[in-house]
Scaffold this motif. Structure first.
Motif, PDB file in Angstrom:
ATOM      1  N   LEU A  20       0.812  -1.217   0.000  1.00 58.80           N
ATOM      2  CA  LEU A  20       0.000   0.000   0.000  1.00 58.80           C
ATOM      3  C   LEU A  20       0.844   1.264   0.000  1.00 58.80           C
ATOM      4  CD1 LEU A  20      -2.838  -1.063   2.459  1.00 58.80           C
ATOM      5  CD2 LEU A  20      -2.986  -0.854  -0.034  1.00 58.80           C
ATOM      6  N   THR A  21       2.030   1.206   0.594  1.00 57.84           N
ATOM      7  CA  THR A  21       2.899   2.384   0.646  1.00 57.84           C
ATOM      8  C   THR A  21       3.994   2.335  -0.413  1.00 57.84           C
ATOM      9  OG1 THR A  21       4.346   1.362   2.306  1.00 57.84           O
ATOM     10  CG2 THR A  21       2.485   2.665   3.121  1.00 57.84           C
ATOM     11  N   GLU A 157      -9.453   0.962  -2.257  1.00 63.06           N
ATOM     12  CA  GLU A 157     -10.148   1.094  -0.973  1.00 63.06           C
ATOM     13  C   GLU A 157      -9.290   1.864   0.028  1.00 63.06           C
ATOM     14  OE1 GLU A 157     -13.128   0.544  -0.162  1.00 63.06           O
ATOM     15  OE2 GLU A 157     -13.898  -0.750  -1.764  1.00 63.06           O
ATOM     16  N   PHE A 158      -7.990   1.632  -0.005  1.00 67.34           N
ATOM     17  CA  PHE A 158      -7.071   2.325   0.900  1.00 67.34           C
ATOM     18  C   PHE A 158      -7.023   3.816   0.568  1.00 67.34           C
ATOM     19  CE2 PHE A 158      -2.658   3.343   2.434  1.00 67.34           C
ATOM     20  CZ  PHE A 158      -2.912   3.131   3.787  1.00 67.34           C
ATOM     21  N   ILE A 159      -7.023   4.151  -0.719  1.00 66.44           N
ATOM     22  CA  ILE A 159      -7.037   5.556  -1.134  1.00 66.44           C
ATOM     23  C   ILE A 159      -8.319   6.237  -0.653  1.00 66.44           C
ATOM     24  CG2 ILE A 159      -7.223   7.079  -3.156  1.00 66.44           C
ATOM     25  CD1 ILE A 159      -5.228   5.175  -4.558  1.00 66.44           C
ATOM     26  N   LYS A 160      -9.461   5.545  -0.781  1.00 63.35           N
ATOM     27  CA  LYS A 160     -10.725   6.092  -0.284  1.00 63.35           C
ATOM     28  C   LYS A 160     -10.638   6.361   1.218  1.00 63.35           C
ATOM     29  CE  LYS A 160     -13.785   3.533  -3.384  1.00 63.35           C
ATOM     30  NZ  LYS A 160     -14.811   2.482  -3.388  1.00 63.35           N
ATOM     31  N   TYR A 161     -10.029   5.421   1.933  1.00 61.81           N
ATOM     32  CA  TYR A 161      -9.885   5.562   3.379  1.00 61.81           C
ATOM     33  C   TYR A 161      -8.995   6.761   3.712  1.00 61.81           C
ATOM     34  CZ  TYR A 161      -8.224   4.610   8.105  1.00 61.81           C
ATOM     35  OH  TYR A 161      -7.887   4.732   9.425  1.00 61.81           O
ATOM     36  N   LEU A 162      -7.876   6.919   3.003  1.00 62.24           N
ATOM     37  CA  LEU A 162      -6.988   8.059   3.241  1.00 62.24           C
ATOM     38  C   LEU A 162      -7.718   9.375   3.003  1.00 62.24           C
ATOM     39  CD1 LEU A 162      -3.623   6.876   1.607  1.00 62.24           C
ATOM     40  CD2 LEU A 162      -4.251   6.833   4.031  1.00 62.24           C
TER      41      LEU A 162
END
Length: 182
Positions: A20-21, A157-162
């Motif tokens: 993710l990073t 999904e991670f981008i949405k969360y950020l």
């Protein structure tokens, strides 16, 4: 913006964090010793109409209870918590509530600041549809991660969360500024 990434041993958290990073890849299992800090910028997440991506710190917390003494330090001033668990291990499902209580409720974070990730290891053959969590966990955003079958789904999904974290922090700062003015 600080994020705590907490989870159980052998959940796949560190491999997922690296993905993710966009950090270096770790292919073999090495338990996280205490905490590991990953600094990264996401060009898809911006703040205050700036064209540059937001910078984040992701604190990768070891899942072994012997590192519990590290937890207060990494929870301090954290804006979000990602709880990663292996849905194939029954004990993980039972212990999620402890992590939620410790990292979210006791830190007075909103449920929207918490993301649950059911990480499926390669070859696990897990069924995404059979995971029912009891209250209050069933109110949290739950996403499934499978880096072998559909890596882009968890990235999006991670981008949405950020983005939701950035919005939450911005709204909180706006409220503080308004309370000072009035």
């Amino acid at each position: 913006n600080d994020l705590s990434l907490s989870s159980f041993s052998q959940s796949g958290k560190t491999v997922l964090a690296n993905f993710l990073t966009e950090s270096s890849d770790i292919t073999e299992y090495n338990p996280t010793q205490g905490v590991r800090i990953l600094e990264f910028e996401n060009p898809h997440v911006t703040s205050n109409n700036k064209s540059t991506g937001c910078e984040f710190e992701l604190w990768d917390c070891g899942g072994d209870p012997k590192f519990e003494s590290c937890w207060p330090a990494l929870m301090k001033d954290s804006h979000g918590v990602v709880i990663v668990f292996n849905a194939d291990i029954p004990s993980h499902l039972k212990e999620i509530e402890m992590w939620y209580s410790c990292f979210v409720q006791q830190q007075f974070l909103q449920d929207t600041q918490c993301l649950l990730i059911a990480h499926h290891k390669p070859g696990s053959g897990s069924d995404k549809g059979n995971l029912a969590l009891a209250p209050p966990l069933n109110k949290l955003k739950l996403v499934h991660s499978n880096l072998e079958d559909d890596p882009e789904e968890i990235r999006m999904e991670f981008i949405k969360y950020l983005r939701s974290i950035i919005n939450s922090v911005s709204e909180s700062r706006d409220r503080e500024e308004m309370s000072i003015i009035t």
